[in-house]
Design a protein around this motif. Structure first.
Motif, PDB file in Angstrom:
ATOM      1  N   ILE A   1     -11.120   0.112   7.648  1.00  0.00           N
ATOM      2  CA  ILE A   1     -10.214  -0.834   8.294  1.00  0.00           C
ATOM      3  C   ILE A   1     -10.439  -2.229   7.698  1.00  0.00           C
ATOM      4  O   ILE A   1     -11.586  -2.666   7.556  1.00  0.00           O
ATOM      5  CB  ILE A   1     -10.460  -0.873   9.812  1.00  0.00           C
ATOM      6  CG1 ILE A   1     -10.196   0.507  10.440  1.00  0.00           C
ATOM      7  CG2 ILE A   1      -9.577  -1.929  10.473  1.00  0.00           C
ATOM      8  CD1 ILE A   1      -8.771   0.944  10.384  1.00  0.00           C
ATOM      9  N   PRO A   2      -9.394  -2.953   7.338  1.00  0.00           N
ATOM     10  CA  PRO A   2      -9.556  -4.304   6.788  1.00  0.00           C
ATOM     11  C   PRO A   2     -10.284  -5.227   7.758  1.00  0.00           C
ATOM     12  O   PRO A   2     -10.085  -5.151   8.973  1.00  0.00           O
ATOM     13  CB  PRO A   2      -8.112  -4.769   6.570  1.00  0.00           C
ATOM     14  CG  PRO A   2      -7.321  -3.503   6.432  1.00  0.00           C
ATOM     15  CD  PRO A   2      -7.980  -2.524   7.359  1.00  0.00           C
TER      16      PRO A   2
ATOM     17  N   ILE B   1       3.719  -1.210   3.801  1.00  0.00           N
ATOM     18  CA  ILE B   1       3.129   0.112   3.626  1.00  0.00           C
ATOM     19  C   ILE B   1       4.261   1.093   3.369  1.00  0.00           C
ATOM     20  O   ILE B   1       5.250   1.122   4.098  1.00  0.00           O
ATOM     21  CB  ILE B   1       2.331   0.548   4.868  1.00  0.00           C
ATOM     22  CG1 ILE B   1       1.099  -0.343   5.051  1.00  0.00           C
ATOM     23  CG2 ILE B   1       1.898   2.017   4.741  1.00  0.00           C
ATOM     24  CD1 ILE B   1       0.293  -0.037   6.307  1.00  0.00           C
TER      25      ILE B   1
ATOM     26  N   LYS C   1      -3.068  -1.500  11.632  1.00  0.00           N
ATOM     27  CA  LYS C   1      -4.317  -2.218  11.342  1.00  0.00           C
ATOM     28  C   LYS C   1      -4.396  -2.660   9.878  1.00  0.00           C
ATOM     29  O   LYS C   1      -5.270  -3.431   9.499  1.00  0.00           O
ATOM     30  CB  LYS C   1      -5.519  -1.335  11.683  1.00  0.00           C
ATOM     31  CG  LYS C   1      -5.556  -0.858  13.129  1.00  0.00           C
ATOM     32  CD  LYS C   1      -6.759   0.016  13.407  1.00  0.00           C
ATOM     33  CE  LYS C   1      -6.721   0.604  14.817  1.00  0.00           C
ATOM     34  NZ  LYS C   1      -6.713  -0.428  15.857  1.00  0.00           N
ATOM     35  N   PHE C   2      -3.456  -2.157   9.064  1.00  0.00           N
ATOM     36  CA  PHE C   2      -3.455  -2.497   7.644  1.00  0.00           C
ATOM     37  C   PHE C   2      -2.325  -3.456   7.265  1.00  0.00           C
ATOM     38  O   PHE C   2      -2.244  -3.888   6.118  1.00  0.00           O
ATOM     39  CB  PHE C   2      -3.341  -1.213   6.802  1.00  0.00           C
ATOM     40  CG  PHE C   2      -4.606  -0.411   6.748  1.00  0.00           C
ATOM     41  CD1 PHE C   2      -5.461  -0.501   5.657  1.00  0.00           C
ATOM     42  CD2 PHE C   2      -4.956   0.419   7.803  1.00  0.00           C
ATOM     43  CE1 PHE C   2      -6.639   0.237   5.614  1.00  0.00           C
ATOM     44  CE2 PHE C   2      -6.130   1.159   7.762  1.00  0.00           C
ATOM     45  CZ  PHE C   2      -6.972   1.066   6.666  1.00  0.00           C
TER      46      PHE C   2
ATOM     47  N   GLU D   1      -7.315  -8.570   3.059  1.00  0.00           N
ATOM     48  CA  GLU D   1      -7.455  -7.163   2.710  1.00  0.00           C
ATOM     49  C   GLU D   1      -6.274  -6.318   3.191  1.00  0.00           C
ATOM     50  O   GLU D   1      -6.218  -5.123   2.930  1.00  0.00           O
ATOM     51  CB  GLU D   1      -8.750  -6.601   3.319  1.00  0.00           C
ATOM     52  CG  GLU D   1     -10.018  -7.247   2.770  1.00  0.00           C
ATOM     53  CD  GLU D   1     -11.264  -6.719   3.439  1.00  0.00           C
ATOM     54  OE1 GLU D   1     -11.136  -5.992   4.455  1.00  0.00           O
ATOM     55  OE2 GLU D   1     -12.372  -7.024   2.966  1.00  0.00           O
ATOM     56  N   LYS D   2      -5.337  -6.957   3.885  1.00  0.00           N
ATOM     57  CA  LYS D   2      -4.198  -6.229   4.438  1.00  0.00           C
ATOM     58  C   LYS D   2      -2.987  -6.297   3.502  1.00  0.00           C
ATOM     59  O   LYS D   2      -3.050  -6.903   2.433  1.00  0.00           O
ATOM     60  CB  LYS D   2      -3.848  -6.787   5.822  1.00  0.00           C
ATOM     61  CG  LYS D   2      -4.967  -6.604   6.847  1.00  0.00           C
ATOM     62  CD  LYS D   2      -4.574  -7.147   8.216  1.00  0.00           C
ATOM     63  CE  LYS D   2      -5.692  -6.963   9.221  1.00  0.00           C
ATOM     64  NZ  LYS D   2      -5.330  -7.460  10.581  1.00  0.00           N
TER      65      LYS D   2
ATOM     66  N   ARG E   1      -2.805   3.673  13.069  1.00  0.00           N
ATOM     67  CA  ARG E   1      -3.740   3.126  12.080  1.00  0.00           C
ATOM     68  C   ARG E   1      -3.044   2.216  11.072  1.00  0.00           C
ATOM     69  O   ARG E   1      -3.629   1.251  10.579  1.00  0.00           O
ATOM     70  CB  ARG E   1      -4.443   4.271  11.351  1.00  0.00           C
ATOM     71  CG  ARG E   1      -5.790   3.897  10.747  1.00  0.00           C
ATOM     72  CD  ARG E   1      -6.553   5.149  10.328  1.00  0.00           C
ATOM     73  NE  ARG E   1      -7.974   4.905  10.262  1.00  0.00           N
ATOM     74  CZ  ARG E   1      -8.594   4.471   9.170  1.00  0.00           C
ATOM     75  NH1 ARG E   1      -7.916   4.263   8.071  1.00  0.00           N
ATOM     76  NH2 ARG E   1      -9.902   4.262   9.187  1.00  0.00           N
TER      77      ARG E   1
ATOM     78  N   LEU F   1       0.869  -1.177   0.000  1.00  0.00           N
ATOM     79  CA  LEU F   1       0.000   0.000   0.000  1.00  0.00           C
ATOM     80  C   LEU F   1       0.902   1.221   0.000  1.00  0.00           C
ATOM     81  O   LEU F   1       1.730   1.386   0.896  1.00  0.00           O
ATOM     82  CB  LEU F   1      -0.897   0.013   1.246  1.00  0.00           C
ATOM     83  CG  LEU F   1      -1.689   1.309   1.496  1.00  0.00           C
ATOM     84  CD1 LEU F   1      -2.708   1.554   0.388  1.00  0.00           C
ATOM     85  CD2 LEU F   1      -2.388   1.259   2.859  1.00  0.00           C
TER      86      LEU F   1
ATOM     87  N   ARG G   1      -9.875   5.502   4.984  1.00  0.00           N
ATOM     88  CA  ARG G   1      -9.929   4.191   4.336  1.00  0.00           C
ATOM     89  C   ARG G   1     -10.485   3.167   5.320  1.00  0.00           C
ATOM     90  O   ARG G   1     -10.045   3.085   6.471  1.00  0.00           O
ATOM     91  CB  ARG G   1      -8.532   3.769   3.887  1.00  0.00           C
ATOM     92  CG  ARG G   1      -8.509   2.469   3.077  1.00  0.00           C
ATOM     93  CD  ARG G   1      -7.082   2.130   2.648  1.00  0.00           C
ATOM     94  NE  ARG G   1      -7.037   0.877   1.911  1.00  0.00           N
ATOM     95  CZ  ARG G   1      -7.180   0.773   0.593  1.00  0.00           C
ATOM     96  NH1 ARG G   1      -7.351   1.877  -0.124  1.00  0.00           N
ATOM     97  NH2 ARG G   1      -7.137  -0.401  -0.005  1.00  0.00           N
TER      98      ARG G   1
END
Length: 331
Positions: free
Chosen positions: A208-209, A219, A243-244, A214-215, A240, A166, A206
């Motif tokens: 949260i997955p 990043i 969480k991704f 979805e992660k 945050r 991401l 955005r």
């Protein structure tokens, strides 16, 4: 995820002008010094605007706040907005001093001048153009080159199997992170996308997955956090990100690539490299690589999946000196 243009407008998205104008055309072929002037000035304007909105009790997360719209319709605001003239030279820029004793009328006047200056300088489009040119590979500004360099070292080679990324604040879909062939997919987002391959989205909005699928394995957050208006929101953004990220399993890749302007850690009253590492450690990150260039600093962190919920890092002076900046990240 479907693109919803300007679904939630942050401070970095240009609001509709009371004059009906949309700002100047994008500037092309900017000289490096002019590029830096635009970026520095825009950061100052947005930071001061955030402070004023907070003082006025207006949501800093959305410039569509009804109270903000109401202020913009006031005669005082409109008069100040229309009468303000931006100086031709950046050296003559007005210094907006937002003292604690300013009245609501004072704050409204300063807000109008800031909004007027942002529009006269071309708004987010010109800032985005300057940022894009500043990171142009021909100028040596593509920070993802350093990321790919690190990922190709022996310590990471075994982890790069079917990994995704991401990229927050993506300016070009043709940067090194996208064309290196390391990632099976790269999700690119930016507040003001200038390319259909980049999704227009505020990372803080955005969803949260809800599953590991979805992660992301990595990043990339290059020269983004320094643009977030307040020290608290910068910390919230780092939290945050955890969480991704995918949970690290059996040595799988779960990493964060972070880039900040060097003065954020070398010349701040409230922040330095040690404080950054303390905060990152509390969030479960371990530094694997770091590098300080002439103007920016790079870090690659691996995430262990364990985030401390009780970690607190308040704003406090770490270094004295009248020439220091006020950059800070707090939890």
């Amino acid at each position: 995820m479907a693109k919803t243009k300007n679904a939630k407008r942050g401070l970095s998205v240009r609001s509709t002008s009371i004059t009906g104008k949309t700002g100047l055309a994008k500037q092309k072929n900017l000289k490096p010094e002019h590029t830096r002037q635009i970026i520095r000035r825009f950061h100052i304007l947005q930071k001061n605007k955030h402070t004023i909105l907070t003082r006025l009790g207006i949501s800093a997360a959305s410039v569509e706040d009804q109270n903000y719209d109401s202020i913009r319709k006031e005669g005082l605001y409109q008069t100040e907005f229309k009468n303000f003239k931006v100086p031709a030279k950046y050296s003559d820029n007005e210094v907006y001093r937002i003292d604690s004793g300013l009245t609501k009328s004072d704050l409204t006047r300063v807000l109008a001048r800031i909004d007027s200056e942002i529009e006269q300088r071309g708004g987010i489009d010109v800032y985005q153009s300057a940022s894009t040119q500043g990171q142009n590979g021909k100028r040596g500004g593509d920070s993802s080159k350093k990321l790919v360099e690190w990922l190709r070292l022996d310590g990471y080679q075994a982890k790069l199997q079917n990994v995704n990324a991401l990229e927050i604040g993506c300016l070009s879909p043709n940067n090194v992170i996208s064309i290196a062939g390391i990632f099976s997919s790269v999700c690119r987002i930016d507040l003001n996308s200038q390319d259909p391959a980049i999704e227009q989205q505020d990372f803080m909005q955005r969803p949260i997955p809800t599953s590991e699928a979805e992660k992301f394995n990595l990043i990339s957050c290059s020269l983004v956090i320094n643009f977030v208006p307040s020290h608290k929101e910068r910390g919230d953004m780092l939290v945050r990100m955890t969480k991704f990220l995918k949970k690290p399993k059996n040595g799988s890749l779960s990493s964060l690539f972070l880039v900040l302007p060097l003065p954020c850690i070398s010349n701040s009253r409230y922040f330095d490299n040690d404080r950054l590492l303390e905060i990152m450690s509390a969030l479960g990150f371990v530094q694997t690589y770091s590098y300080e260039a002439k103007k920016v600093a790079y870090w690659l962190f691996d995430w262990n999946g364990k985030t401390s919920k009780n970690a607190k890092f308040p704003k406090k002076e770490l270094h004295s000196g009248s020439q220091r900046n006020n950059f800070c990240i707090t939890l």
